[in-house]
Design an enzyme around this catalytic site. Structure first.
Site, PDB file in Angstrom:
ATOM      1  N   ARG A 223       0.805  -1.220   0.000  1.00 20.86           N
ATOM      2  CA  ARG A 223       0.000   0.000   0.000  1.00 20.86           C
ATOM      3  C   ARG A 223       0.836   1.267   0.000  1.00 20.86           C
ATOM      4  O   ARG A 223       0.479   2.271  -0.615  1.00 20.86           O
ATOM      5  CB  ARG A 223      -0.935  -0.028   1.224  1.00 20.86           C
ATOM      6  CG  ARG A 223      -1.652   1.262   1.544  1.00 20.86           C
ATOM      7  CD  ARG A 223      -2.398   1.165   2.873  1.00 20.86           C
ATOM      8  NE  ARG A 223      -1.506   0.811   3.967  1.00 20.86           N
ATOM      9  CZ  ARG A 223      -0.715   1.678   4.614  1.00 20.86           C
ATOM     10  NH1 ARG A 223      -0.698   2.957   4.251  1.00 20.86           N
ATOM     11  NH2 ARG A 223       0.050   1.278   5.610  1.00 20.86           N
TER      12      ARG A 223
ATOM     13  N   ARG B 175     -12.795 -19.993  27.370  1.00 23.61           N
ATOM     14  CA  ARG B 175     -12.031 -19.949  26.115  1.00 23.61           C
ATOM     15  C   ARG B 175     -12.459 -18.753  25.266  1.00 23.61           C
ATOM     16  O   ARG B 175     -12.167 -18.702  24.075  1.00 23.61           O
ATOM     17  CB  ARG B 175     -12.227 -21.266  25.358  1.00 23.61           C
ATOM     18  CG  ARG B 175     -11.638 -22.470  26.094  1.00 23.61           C
ATOM     19  CD  ARG B 175     -11.724 -23.743  25.261  1.00 23.61           C
ATOM     20  NE  ARG B 175     -13.085 -24.238  25.160  1.00 23.61           N
ATOM     21  CZ  ARG B 175     -13.630 -25.144  25.995  1.00 23.61           C
ATOM     22  NH1 ARG B 175     -12.908 -25.632  26.997  1.00 23.61           N
ATOM     23  NH2 ARG B 175     -14.868 -25.565  25.818  1.00 23.61           N
TER      24      ARG B 175
ATOM     25  N   CYS C 158      -3.407  -3.008  13.136  1.00 29.39           N
ATOM     26  CA  CYS C 158      -2.477  -4.046  12.669  1.00 29.39           C
ATOM     27  C   CYS C 158      -2.467  -5.217  13.638  1.00 29.39           C
ATOM     28  O   CYS C 158      -2.485  -6.370  13.222  1.00 29.39           O
ATOM     29  CB  CYS C 158      -1.065  -3.481  12.533  1.00 29.39           C
ATOM     30  SG  CYS C 158      -0.911  -2.220  11.263  1.00 29.39           S
TER      31      CYS C 158
END
Length: 280
Positions: free
Chosen positions: A21, A142, A162
């Site tokens: 990008r 979990r 990110c």
């Protein structure tokens, strides 16, 4: 932190070159994992100096739910400046410095209603508060997960998250954390991310009355930018030094009460810093 150096070498030797990008170009591998035993030292990179103060301030900023860089600027931290310029924020109709629904928003106000002026109501889901309560009351769950990725809002920010998702795991009175990072700038970003989530694990463990276990880092598109190759090769010539230790103020029992002064690293030794350009 030999495992980090092994990752640098693996990308240089086996990665594929591709465009990206930013127009810089990367050498990338897909899918990589590193594991750090937090009881054996704090994983702050030693083969180059890492600015720990910036890591702490950024994490406290995330935990506040803040999305404006003014808090960072007030604390002389500039790591988000490239994405907070008037040019960048104007693309999304926001004033200079306002990043929109980035990490702090997603962690503390996920799915909130957007007002007509682009701001958000405080009616979203507070993932961090929920997480702390769940670790305390249901440690075998979990579902101890926090997501920074909201598909509805990923296109409304200059830099979508990110490090997108992290999960906690409690066993034998110890708290472990695994991070999934969709896009991993291995030279500049990943050392910060490892230290940031290791710090967060220590902080949450303390307020939940737990010890620390492992931090597991998992990368998706795991890459070196083309203008970081020389710096990575320099770093590979350096021998890792003993890890430092993390000290937290033991009086803190609420995650949101931590201040910069409550967090300290001891005996940090490192090779000199290595400068590299940021791809925007």
């Amino acid at each position: 932190m030999r495992t980090y150096l092994d990752l640098l070498q693996h990308i240089l030797d086996n990665g594929g070159d591709k465009g990206d990008r930013t127009g810089t170009g990367t050498r990338s591998v897909f899918g990589h994992q590193m594991r750090f035993d937090l009881s054996q030292g704090f994983p702050l990179l030693t083969t180059k100096k890492v600015h720990f103060r910036s890591i702490v301030i950024e994490l406290l900023w995330f935990l506040k739910g803040d999305t404006n860089v003014q808090y960072l600027k007030d604390h002389k931290v500039s790591i988000w400046d490239e994405w907070a310029t008037a040019e960048q924020t104007a693309r999304f109709g926001r004033p200079e410095g306002e990043l929109g629904p980035v990490y702090g928003h997603q962690w503390r106000n996920f799915g909130a209603t957007q007002n007509s002026d682009g701001s958000y109501k405080n009616d979203g889901f507070d993932q961090i508060k929920w997480l702390i309560n769940e670790i305390k009351t249901n440690p075998n769950s979990r579902r101890l997960i926090v997501s920074g990725w909201n598909p509805n809002e990923a296109g409304q920010v200059a830099l979508p998250p990110c490090h997108t998702l992290f999960q906690f795991f409690v066993q034998d009175g110890k708290l472990s954390c695994q991070l999934y990072q969709r896009s991993a700038d291995v030279f500049l970003g990943v050392p910060f991310n490892i230290a940031s989530y290791a710090l967060l694990t220590h902080m949450i463990a303390q307020v939940c009355g737990l010890g620390v276990g492992d931090f597991v880092w998992t990368g998706g598109d795991t890459h070196l930018y083309a203008n970081h190759f020389e710096q990575a090769q320099l770093q590979l010539t350096r021998e890792p030094l003993p890890l430092c230790q993390l000290k937290l103020n033991p009086e803190i029992t609420d995650l949101f009460d931590f201040k910069f002064e409550d967090i300290e690293i001891v005996d940090y030794q490192s090779h000199p810093a290595i400068k590299a350009p940021v791809a925007v």
